[in-house]
Design a protein around this motif. Sequence first.
Motif, PDB file in Angstrom:
ATOM      1  N   GLY A 181       0.820  -1.194   0.000  1.00  0.00           N
ATOM      2  CA  GLY A 181       0.000   0.000   0.000  1.00  0.00           C
ATOM      3  C   GLY A 181       0.857   1.248   0.000  1.00  0.00           C
ATOM      4  O   GLY A 181       1.559   1.507   0.984  1.00  0.00           O
ATOM      5  N   VAL A 182       0.850   2.004  -1.112  1.00  0.00           N
ATOM      6  CA  VAL A 182       1.660   3.227  -1.170  1.00  0.00           C
ATOM      7  C   VAL A 182       0.765   4.430  -1.435  1.00  0.00           C
ATOM      8  O   VAL A 182       0.994   5.236  -2.316  1.00  0.00           O
ATOM      9  N   GLY A 183      -0.275   4.532  -0.612  1.00  0.00           N
ATOM     10  CA  GLY A 183      -1.176   5.668  -0.671  1.00  0.00           C
ATOM     11  C   GLY A 183      -0.745   6.758   0.286  1.00  0.00           C
ATOM     12  O   GLY A 183       0.432   7.105   0.379  1.00  0.00           O
ATOM     13  N   GLY A 184      -1.714   7.291   1.044  1.00  0.00           N
ATOM     14  CA  GLY A 184      -1.434   8.407   1.935  1.00  0.00           C
ATOM     15  C   GLY A 184      -0.427   8.108   3.015  1.00  0.00           C
ATOM     16  O   GLY A 184       0.276   9.006   3.488  1.00  0.00           O
ATOM     17  N   VAL A 185      -0.332   6.864   3.448  1.00  0.00           N
ATOM     18  CA  VAL A 185       0.643   6.461   4.477  1.00  0.00           C
ATOM     19  C   VAL A 185       1.888   5.850   3.837  1.00  0.00           C
ATOM     20  O   VAL A 185       3.015   6.266   4.081  1.00  0.00           O
ATOM     21  N   GLY A 186       1.684   4.842   3.005  1.00  0.00           N
ATOM     22  CA  GLY A 186       2.804   4.085   2.464  1.00  0.00           C
ATOM     23  C   GLY A 186       3.741   4.868   1.571  1.00  0.00           C
ATOM     24  O   GLY A 186       4.951   4.609   1.542  1.00  0.00           O
ATOM     25  N   SER A 187       3.221   5.852   0.837  1.00  0.00           N
ATOM     26  CA  SER A 187       4.088   6.628  -0.063  1.00  0.00           C
ATOM     27  C   SER A 187       5.113   7.437   0.723  1.00  0.00           C
ATOM     28  O   SER A 187       6.293   7.497   0.358  1.00  0.00           O
ATOM     29  N   TRP A 188       4.675   8.058   1.819  1.00  0.00           N
ATOM     30  CA  TRP A 188       5.600   8.852   2.641  1.00  0.00           C
ATOM     31  C   TRP A 188       6.583   7.950   3.376  1.00  0.00           C
ATOM     32  O   TRP A 188       7.747   8.313   3.584  1.00  0.00           O
ATOM     33  N   CYS A 189       6.120   6.777   3.767  1.00  0.00           N
ATOM     34  CA  CYS A 189       7.007   5.810   4.402  1.00  0.00           C
ATOM     35  C   CYS A 189       8.121   5.405   3.442  1.00  0.00           C
ATOM     36  O   CYS A 189       9.292   5.349   3.826  1.00  0.00           O
ATOM     37  N   ALA A 190       7.765   5.128   2.187  1.00  0.00           N
ATOM     38  CA  ALA A 190       8.754   4.732   1.186  1.00  0.00           C
ATOM     39  C   ALA A 190       9.801   5.825   0.991  1.00  0.00           C
ATOM     40  O   ALA A 190      11.005   5.554   0.938  1.00  0.00           O
ATOM     41  N   GLU A 191       9.358   7.064   0.880  1.00  0.00           N
ATOM     42  CA  GLU A 191      10.304   8.164   0.687  1.00  0.00           C
ATOM     43  C   GLU A 191      11.250   8.292   1.868  1.00  0.00           C
ATOM     44  O   GLU A 191      12.460   8.467   1.707  1.00  0.00           O
ATOM     45  N   SER A 192      10.708   8.214   3.084  1.00  0.00           N
ATOM     46  CA  SER A 192      11.546   8.342   4.270  1.00  0.00           C
ATOM     47  C   SER A 192      12.574   7.221   4.352  1.00  0.00           C
ATOM     48  O   SER A 192      13.730   7.445   4.725  1.00  0.00           O
ATOM     49  N   LEU A 193      12.175   6.008   3.986  1.00  0.00           N
ATOM     50  CA  LEU A 193      13.105   4.878   4.027  1.00  0.00           C
ATOM     51  C   LEU A 193      14.249   5.065   3.040  1.00  0.00           C
ATOM     52  O   LEU A 193      15.417   4.824   3.366  1.00  0.00           O
ATOM     53  N   VAL A 194      13.918   5.500   1.821  1.00  0.00           N
ATOM     54  CA  VAL A 194      14.970   5.706   0.816  1.00  0.00           C
ATOM     55  C   VAL A 194      15.890   6.848   1.239  1.00  0.00           C
ATOM     56  O   VAL A 194      17.112   6.762   1.087  1.00  0.00           O
ATOM     57  N   ARG A 195      15.333   7.905   1.782  1.00  0.00           N
ATOM     58  CA  ARG A 195      16.167   9.017   2.261  1.00  0.00           C
ATOM     59  C   ARG A 195      16.978   8.631   3.492  1.00  0.00           C
ATOM     60  O   ARG A 195      17.935   9.317   3.846  1.00  0.00           O
ATOM     61  N   SER A 196      16.611   7.526   4.129  1.00  0.00           N
ATOM     62  CA  SER A 196      17.329   7.051   5.316  1.00  0.00           C
ATOM     63  C   SER A 196      18.371   5.991   4.993  1.00  0.00           C
ATOM     64  O   SER A 196      19.063   5.522   5.890  1.00  0.00           O
ATOM     65  N   GLY A 197      18.451   5.568   3.721  1.00  0.00           N
ATOM     66  CA  GLY A 197      19.510   4.652   3.339  1.00  0.00           C
ATOM     67  C   GLY A 197      19.091   3.251   2.969  1.00  0.00           C
ATOM     68  O   GLY A 197      19.944   2.412   2.663  1.00  0.00           O
ATOM     69  N   ILE A 198      17.783   2.959   2.988  1.00  0.00           N
ATOM     70  CA  ILE A 198      17.323   1.644   2.524  1.00  0.00           C
ATOM     71  C   ILE A 198      17.651   1.498   1.038  1.00  0.00           C
ATOM     72  O   ILE A 198      17.374   2.390   0.240  1.00  0.00           O
ATOM     73  N   LYS A 199      18.237   0.356   0.661  1.00  0.00           N
ATOM     74  CA  LYS A 199      18.680   0.158  -0.718  1.00  0.00           C
ATOM     75  C   LYS A 199      17.901  -0.935  -1.466  1.00  0.00           C
ATOM     76  O   LYS A 199      18.055  -1.079  -2.677  1.00  0.00           O
ATOM     77  N   HIS A 200      17.100  -1.716  -0.730  1.00  0.00           N
ATOM     78  CA  HIS A 200      16.343  -2.806  -1.349  1.00  0.00           C
ATOM     79  C   HIS A 200      14.884  -2.659  -0.932  1.00  0.00           C
ATOM     80  O   HIS A 200      14.524  -2.984   0.201  1.00  0.00           O
ATOM     81  N   LEU A 201      14.057  -2.160  -1.833  1.00  0.00           N
ATOM     82  CA  LEU A 201      12.677  -1.826  -1.480  1.00  0.00           C
ATOM     83  C   LEU A 201      11.715  -2.338  -2.540  1.00  0.00           C
ATOM     84  O   LEU A 201      11.878  -2.078  -3.734  1.00  0.00           O
TER      85      LEU A 201
END
Length: 257
Positions: free
Chosen positions: A41-61
């Motif tokens: 789910g990358v709607g109102g919650v999941g989309s912001w979560c994804a961005e924060s994870l990538v900006r935090s260094g997650i490399k496999h998403l």
Amino acid sequence: METNAERTAQVMNEDIFSRETLLVGAEVMTAIAAKKVIIFGVGGVGSWCAESLVRSGIKHLTIVDSDVVCITNVNRQLMATTKTIGRAKVDVLKDRLLDINPLVQINAIQGIYSEETSASFNLSSYDCIIDAIDSLKDKENLILEATKTDAILYSSMGAALKMDATKIQVAEFWKVKGCPLAAALRRKFRHSKNFPSKKFKCVFSEELLQNKDTLPLPMNDSQKRPNGTVAHATAIFGFMLAGILIQDIYEAYSAKQ
């Protein structure tokens, strides 16, 4: 042999995370980069979560969502703009995440998680599973299946009908208070006598406002009339999901020191 473009991307990657590395250390950044994460789910919650994870260094998403961007998404979903209407949410989000860090491995799946499709996602292959699903039935199944694996599950409870950012908090699922979605899930687990196999953290809010206006019923009669939502509430839910995931990695490494 490494190309000039690859060397440039690697140097840029190190620069992107220089400030975070100052805070948590290179070893923690390495641990973050090694984690395999899936978001349902990358709607109102999941989309912001994804961005924060990538900006935090997650490399496999891996990001999973069946929907396309529509005009009513624009008020609260990261990748939803008047220019992206009609495009698959996962594709638009993938483009944005790669603009942030081209070295991230993004697997974008335009599909739905359900009991029928569960096996296709191979949940046990991930280190962290993030549940940002709206459907009660599918959320119930994901929680049951995810907690059977060695992966750590993080779940968003209901983010609609919330306004007060200070009331958004984190608790273990069975300790969540005042959330109708959590209460409905617990009733379903008790009724079926089929319970999550282990504890997991949830983001929730006890606040429960009422809609001040109404919208026409959806074209699909099987759908419910939507509840009101605002960007800062759904985004904070997403950021907190990402935050507790990164915090858990940081604390796990710190405990070894």
